[in-house]
Design an enzyme around this catalytic site. Structure first.
Site, PDB file in Angstrom:
ATOM      1  N   HIS A  38      88.005  24.889  79.042  1.00 51.12           N
ATOM      2  CA  HIS A  38      86.666  24.322  79.211  1.00 51.12           C
ATOM      3  C   HIS A  38      86.699  23.081  80.087  1.00 51.12           C
ATOM      4  CE1 HIS A  38      82.537  23.336  78.087  1.00 51.12           C
ATOM      5  NE2 HIS A  38      82.933  22.110  77.831  1.00 51.12           N
ATOM      6  N   ASP A  60      79.479  21.361  81.574  1.00 44.76           N
ATOM      7  CA  ASP A  60      79.072  21.449  80.173  1.00 44.76           C
ATOM      8  C   ASP A  60      77.605  21.061  80.015  1.00 44.76           C
ATOM      9  OD1 ASP A  60      80.069  21.795  77.274  1.00 44.76           O
ATOM     10  OD2 ASP A  60      79.281  19.758  77.220  1.00 44.76           O
ATOM     11  N   TYR A 115      72.229  18.574  71.143  1.00 40.96           N
ATOM     12  CA  TYR A 115      72.247  19.844  70.427  1.00 40.96           C
ATOM     13  C   TYR A 115      71.091  19.950  69.447  1.00 40.96           C
ATOM     14  CZ  TYR A 115      76.972  20.336  72.262  1.00 40.96           C
ATOM     15  OH  TYR A 115      78.051  20.449  73.093  1.00 40.96           O
TER      16      TYR A 115
END
Length: 306
Positions: free
Chosen positions: A286, A109, A215
Protein backbone atom coordinates in the site's frame (compact mmCIF):
# COMPACT_ATOMS: atom_id res chain seq x y z
CA UNK A 1 17.07 10.03 1.87
CA UNK A 2 17.66 11.04 5.46
CA UNK A 3 15.39 13.19 7.59
CA UNK A 4 17.74 16.15 7.39
CA UNK A 5 17.95 16.00 3.61
CA UNK A 6 14.26 16.62 2.95
CA UNK A 7 13.89 19.16 5.77
CA UNK A 8 16.65 21.22 4.22
CA UNK A 9 14.86 21.24 0.85
CA UNK A 10 11.37 22.39 1.85
CA UNK A 11 9.87 25.61 3.19
CA UNK A 12 6.99 25.49 5.67
CA UNK A 13 3.85 27.61 5.37
CA UNK A 14 0.42 28.08 6.93
CA UNK A 15 -2.65 29.55 5.28
CA UNK A 16 -6.38 29.91 5.98
CA UNK A 17 -8.01 27.91 3.20
CA UNK A 18 -11.69 27.00 2.98
CA UNK A 19 -12.16 28.22 6.54
CA UNK A 20 -9.44 25.97 8.01
CA UNK A 21 -5.79 26.71 8.77
CA UNK A 22 -3.73 24.35 6.66
CA UNK A 23 -0.01 23.67 6.85
CA UNK A 24 2.02 22.79 3.77
CA UNK A 25 5.57 22.65 2.47
CA UNK A 26 6.92 23.92 -0.83
CA UNK A 27 10.03 23.28 -2.89
CA UNK A 28 11.29 24.02 -6.37
CA UNK A 29 11.29 27.04 -8.68
CA UNK A 30 8.44 29.53 -8.36
CA UNK A 31 7.93 29.54 -12.12
CA UNK A 32 7.72 25.75 -12.45
CA UNK A 33 4.52 23.88 -13.25
CA UNK A 34 2.67 23.31 -9.98
CA UNK A 35 2.41 19.79 -8.53
CA UNK A 36 0.13 19.38 -5.50
CA UNK A 37 0.78 16.33 -3.30
CA UNK A 38 -2.04 14.85 -1.18
CA UNK A 39 -1.18 12.21 1.44
CA UNK A 40 -3.30 9.46 2.96
CA UNK A 41 -3.99 7.81 6.34
CA UNK A 42 -2.18 7.95 8.75
CA UNK A 43 0.42 10.09 7.02
CA UNK A 44 1.33 13.76 6.44
CA UNK A 45 3.41 15.74 3.93
CA UNK A 46 6.53 13.76 4.85
CA UNK A 47 5.22 10.71 2.94
CA UNK A 48 6.39 12.47 -0.22
CA UNK A 49 10.01 12.77 0.96
CA UNK A 50 11.22 10.57 -1.91
CA UNK A 51 9.14 12.31 -4.58
CA UNK A 52 9.73 15.98 -3.73
CA UNK A 53 13.46 16.07 -4.65
CA UNK A 54 12.85 14.13 -7.88
CA UNK A 55 10.09 16.51 -8.97
CA UNK A 56 12.15 19.58 -8.08
CA UNK A 57 15.07 18.23 -10.08
CA UNK A 58 12.76 18.15 -13.12
CA UNK A 59 11.85 21.80 -12.59
CA UNK A 60 8.45 21.42 -10.95
CA UNK A 61 7.10 23.68 -8.22
CA UNK A 62 5.95 21.29 -5.50
CA UNK A 63 3.44 21.90 -2.71
CA UNK A 64 2.74 19.06 -0.26
CA UNK A 65 -0.26 19.57 1.99
CA UNK A 66 -0.92 18.42 5.54
CA UNK A 67 -4.59 17.66 4.93
CA UNK A 68 -7.06 18.96 7.48
CA UNK A 69 -6.89 16.94 10.69
CA UNK A 70 -3.24 16.01 10.25
CA UNK A 71 0.11 17.05 11.71
CA UNK A 72 0.42 20.86 11.75
CA UNK A 73 -2.91 21.61 10.05
CA UNK A 74 -6.03 22.56 11.98
CA UNK A 75 -7.95 19.60 13.36
CA UNK A 76 -11.72 20.12 13.48
CA UNK A 77 -13.25 17.55 15.82
CA UNK A 78 -16.74 17.37 14.30
CA UNK A 79 -17.41 14.70 11.70
CA UNK A 80 -19.19 17.14 9.38
CA UNK A 81 -15.93 19.00 8.76
CA UNK A 82 -14.64 15.96 6.87
CA UNK A 83 -17.42 15.65 4.32
CA UNK A 84 -16.01 15.03 0.88
CA UNK A 85 -17.20 18.41 -0.39
CA UNK A 86 -15.14 20.10 2.32
CA UNK A 87 -12.05 18.06 1.44
CA UNK A 88 -12.43 18.84 -2.25
CA UNK A 89 -12.88 22.50 -1.33
CA UNK A 90 -9.56 22.42 0.53
CA UNK A 91 -7.71 21.35 -2.61
CA UNK A 92 -9.48 23.85 -4.85
CA UNK A 93 -8.74 26.61 -2.34
CA UNK A 94 -5.14 25.43 -1.97
CA UNK A 95 -4.47 25.67 -5.71
CA UNK A 96 -6.05 29.12 -5.76
CA UNK A 97 -4.00 30.18 -2.73
CA UNK A 98 -0.86 29.21 -4.62
CA UNK A 99 -1.87 31.60 -7.39
CA UNK A 100 -2.86 29.03 -10.00
CA UNK A 101 -6.09 28.08 -11.72
CA UNK A 102 -5.03 24.45 -12.07
CA UNK A 103 -2.24 22.04 -11.09
CA UNK A 104 -1.01 18.51 -11.47
CA UNK A 105 -2.51 16.57 -8.56
CA UNK A 106 -0.56 13.59 -7.15
CA UNK A 107 -2.24 11.58 -4.41
CA UNK A 108 -2.18 8.49 -2.23
CA UNK A 109 -4.81 6.61 -0.20
CA UNK A 110 -7.29 9.13 1.31
CA UNK A 111 -5.58 11.85 -0.67
CA UNK A 112 -6.43 9.71 -3.68
CA UNK A 113 -10.08 9.45 -2.64
CA UNK A 114 -10.21 13.24 -2.47
CA UNK A 115 -8.43 13.52 -5.81
CA UNK A 116 -10.92 11.17 -7.49
CA UNK A 117 -13.78 13.25 -6.07
CA UNK A 118 -12.07 16.44 -7.24
CA UNK A 119 -11.76 14.98 -10.74
CA UNK A 120 -15.49 14.19 -10.73
CA UNK A 121 -16.64 17.51 -9.28
CA UNK A 122 -14.15 20.06 -10.66
CA UNK A 123 -11.90 18.49 -13.31
CA UNK A 124 -10.98 21.91 -14.66
CA UNK A 125 -8.58 22.50 -11.74
CA UNK A 126 -6.54 19.38 -12.59
CA UNK A 127 -3.90 19.39 -15.34
CA UNK A 128 -2.96 15.74 -14.88
CA UNK A 129 -4.10 13.37 -12.14
CA UNK A 130 -1.95 10.73 -10.42
CA UNK A 131 -3.51 8.38 -7.86
CA UNK A 132 -1.65 5.75 -5.84
CA UNK A 133 -3.47 2.86 -4.15
CA UNK A 134 -6.85 4.52 -3.87
CA UNK A 135 -9.86 3.11 -5.73
CA UNK A 136 -12.15 5.11 -7.97
CA UNK A 137 -15.43 5.26 -5.99
CA UNK A 138 -17.44 3.46 -8.66
CA UNK A 139 -14.81 0.71 -8.91
CA UNK A 140 -14.90 0.28 -5.15
CA UNK A 141 -18.69 -0.18 -5.27
CA UNK A 142 -18.38 -2.66 -8.14
CA UNK A 143 -15.72 -4.75 -6.38
CA UNK A 144 -17.20 -4.80 -2.89
CA UNK A 145 -17.24 -8.59 -2.58
CA UNK A 146 -16.65 -10.70 0.52
CA UNK A 147 -12.87 -10.51 0.15
CA UNK A 148 -12.87 -6.71 -0.03
CA UNK A 149 -15.33 -6.46 2.87
CA UNK A 150 -12.90 -8.48 4.98
CA UNK A 151 -10.04 -6.21 3.90
CA UNK A 152 -12.10 -3.12 4.81
CA UNK A 153 -13.07 -4.25 8.32
CA UNK A 154 -11.35 -1.23 9.85
CA UNK A 155 -13.89 1.16 8.28
CA UNK A 156 -16.56 -0.29 10.56
CA UNK A 157 -14.19 -0.37 13.54
CA UNK A 158 -13.51 3.36 13.10
CA UNK A 159 -17.21 4.09 13.65
CA UNK A 160 -16.83 3.22 17.35
CA UNK A 161 -16.46 6.38 19.47
CA UNK A 162 -13.10 7.00 21.18
CA UNK A 163 -11.81 3.41 21.14
CA UNK A 164 -9.94 3.69 17.79
CA UNK A 165 -8.30 6.94 18.94
CA UNK A 166 -7.19 5.31 22.18
CA UNK A 167 -5.73 2.25 20.46
CA UNK A 168 -3.90 4.21 17.77
CA UNK A 169 -2.35 6.70 20.18
CA UNK A 170 -1.49 4.25 23.00
CA UNK A 171 2.21 3.82 23.75
CA UNK A 172 3.04 7.00 21.82
CA UNK A 173 1.39 5.72 18.65
CA UNK A 174 2.97 2.27 18.59
CA UNK A 175 0.16 0.81 16.46
CA UNK A 176 0.57 3.58 13.89
CA UNK A 177 4.28 2.81 13.69
CA UNK A 178 3.44 -0.86 13.19
CA UNK A 179 1.23 -0.01 10.20
CA UNK A 180 4.29 1.29 8.36
CA UNK A 181 6.83 -1.25 9.61
CA UNK A 182 4.71 -4.39 9.27
CA UNK A 183 2.84 -3.65 6.05
CA UNK A 184 5.74 -2.35 3.96
CA UNK A 185 6.99 -4.82 1.37
CA UNK A 186 10.51 -3.40 1.59
CA UNK A 187 11.89 -3.69 5.15
CA UNK A 188 14.06 -0.65 4.46
CA UNK A 189 11.17 1.54 3.20
CA UNK A 190 10.82 3.22 6.61
CA UNK A 191 13.71 4.06 8.90
CA UNK A 192 13.22 4.37 12.63
CA UNK A 193 13.37 8.14 12.21
CA UNK A 194 10.62 7.95 9.58
CA UNK A 195 8.38 5.90 11.87
CA UNK A 196 8.94 8.24 14.80
CA UNK A 197 7.91 11.20 12.67
CA UNK A 198 4.66 9.51 11.67
CA UNK A 199 3.94 8.61 15.29
CA UNK A 200 4.67 12.13 16.48
CA UNK A 201 2.40 13.67 13.84
CA UNK A 202 -0.48 11.29 14.54
CA UNK A 203 -0.37 11.69 18.31
CA UNK A 204 -0.60 15.49 18.26
CA UNK A 205 -3.70 16.67 20.17
CA UNK A 206 -6.80 16.05 18.08
CA UNK A 207 -4.97 14.42 15.18
CA UNK A 208 -6.27 10.89 15.71
CA UNK A 209 -9.88 12.06 15.77
CA UNK A 210 -9.32 14.26 12.72
CA UNK A 211 -7.83 11.41 10.72
CA UNK A 212 -10.48 8.87 11.76
CA UNK A 213 -13.26 11.35 11.02
CA UNK A 214 -12.49 10.91 7.30
CA UNK A 215 -13.85 7.38 7.67
CA UNK A 216 -16.73 8.41 9.93
CA UNK A 217 -17.90 11.07 7.51
CA UNK A 218 -17.57 8.67 4.59
CA UNK A 219 -19.62 6.02 6.40
CA UNK A 220 -22.34 8.53 7.29
CA UNK A 221 -22.52 9.62 3.66
CA UNK A 222 -23.26 6.09 2.50
CA UNK A 223 -25.38 4.87 5.43
CA UNK A 224 -28.56 6.72 4.43
CA UNK A 225 -28.59 5.71 0.75
CA UNK A 226 -27.70 2.16 1.77
CA UNK A 227 -30.74 2.12 4.04
CA UNK A 228 -32.95 3.34 1.18
CA UNK A 229 -31.67 1.00 -1.50
CA UNK A 230 -30.38 -2.53 -1.94
CA UNK A 231 -28.07 -1.36 -4.71
CA UNK A 232 -24.29 -1.19 -4.01
CA UNK A 233 -23.67 2.46 -3.14
CA UNK A 234 -20.57 2.16 -1.01
CA UNK A 235 -18.54 4.08 -3.57
CA UNK A 236 -21.00 6.96 -3.63
CA UNK A 237 -19.57 10.35 -2.67
CA UNK A 238 -22.39 12.69 -3.61
CA UNK A 239 -26.13 12.65 -2.91
CA UNK A 240 -27.51 12.85 -5.48
CA UNK A 241 -24.53 11.44 -7.38
CA UNK A 242 -23.23 13.26 -10.41
CA UNK A 243 -21.39 11.78 -13.33
CA UNK A 244 -18.58 9.54 -12.16
CA UNK A 245 -16.56 10.08 -15.33
CA UNK A 246 -13.26 11.91 -14.97
CA UNK A 247 -12.25 13.74 -18.17
CA UNK A 248 -8.65 14.20 -17.06
CA UNK A 249 -5.49 12.42 -18.19
CA UNK A 250 -4.86 10.03 -15.31
CA UNK A 251 -2.13 7.71 -14.06
CA UNK A 252 -2.97 5.05 -11.46
CA UNK A 253 -0.04 3.48 -9.62
CA UNK A 254 -0.85 0.35 -7.61
CA UNK A 255 1.22 -1.70 -5.17
CA UNK A 256 -0.17 -5.21 -5.48
CA UNK A 257 0.81 -6.27 -1.95
CA UNK A 258 -1.78 -3.88 -0.46
CA UNK A 259 -3.38 -5.63 2.53
CA UNK A 260 -6.43 -3.33 2.60
CA UNK A 261 -7.26 -2.88 -1.09
CA UNK A 262 -7.39 -5.73 -3.60
CA UNK A 263 -5.62 -5.41 -6.93
CA UNK A 264 -8.95 -5.89 -8.74
CA UNK A 265 -9.76 -2.31 -7.78
CA UNK A 266 -7.10 -1.15 -10.24
CA UNK A 267 -8.69 -2.94 -13.20
CA UNK A 268 -11.40 -2.01 -15.69
CA UNK A 269 -11.48 1.71 -14.98
CA UNK A 270 -11.84 2.88 -18.58
CA UNK A 271 -15.60 3.15 -18.12
CA UNK A 272 -15.15 6.06 -15.72
CA UNK A 273 -11.69 7.34 -16.66
CA UNK A 274 -11.36 7.10 -20.45
CA UNK A 275 -7.81 8.51 -20.55
CA UNK A 276 -6.13 6.33 -17.93
CA UNK A 277 -2.77 4.60 -17.70
CA UNK A 278 -2.23 1.96 -15.01
CA UNK A 279 1.13 0.81 -13.64
CA UNK A 280 1.20 -2.04 -11.13
CA UNK A 281 4.08 -2.95 -8.83
CA UNK A 282 3.92 -6.64 -7.86
CA UNK A 283 6.51 -6.30 -5.08
CA UNK A 284 5.14 -3.08 -3.51
CA UNK A 285 2.63 -2.63 -0.70
CA UNK A 286 0.00 0.00 0.00
CA UNK A 287 2.95 2.33 0.71
CA UNK A 288 3.94 2.13 -2.93
CA UNK A 289 5.75 5.49 -3.13
CA UNK A 290 7.97 4.38 -0.22
CA UNK A 291 8.42 0.74 -1.23
CA UNK A 292 9.41 1.50 -4.82
CA UNK A 293 10.43 5.19 -4.89
CA UNK A 294 12.77 5.03 -7.88
CA UNK A 295 10.26 3.23 -10.10
CA UNK A 296 7.37 5.40 -8.90
CA UNK A 297 9.39 8.56 -9.52
CA UNK A 298 10.32 7.44 -13.02
CA UNK A 299 6.71 6.61 -13.94
CA UNK A 300 5.43 9.80 -12.32
CA UNK A 301 7.89 12.09 -14.09
CA UNK A 302 7.42 10.37 -17.44
CA UNK A 303 3.66 10.84 -17.16
CA UNK A 304 3.80 14.49 -16.12
CA UNK A 305 6.32 15.33 -18.84
CA UNK A 306 4.52 13.51 -21.64
Amino acid sequence: MTEGDIDDQVTHHDALINGVRLHYVTAGPKDGDLVVLLHGFPEFWYSWRNQIPALVEEGYRVAALDMRGYNESEKPQDVESYEIEQLVGDVVGFIDHLGEESAHVVSHDWGGAVAWALGIAQPEVIDKLVVMNAPHPAAFARNLDLDQLKRSWYVLFFQIPMLPEWLLTADDGQLVGDLFRDQAADPDAFSEDDVERYKEAFTKPGAATGAINYYRSYFRAIAEPMARSALPVVGQFFDPPGSEEIPVETLLLWGEQDEALGVDLSMGLDEWVPDIQVERYPAASHWVQCDAPEQVNADLIDFLAD
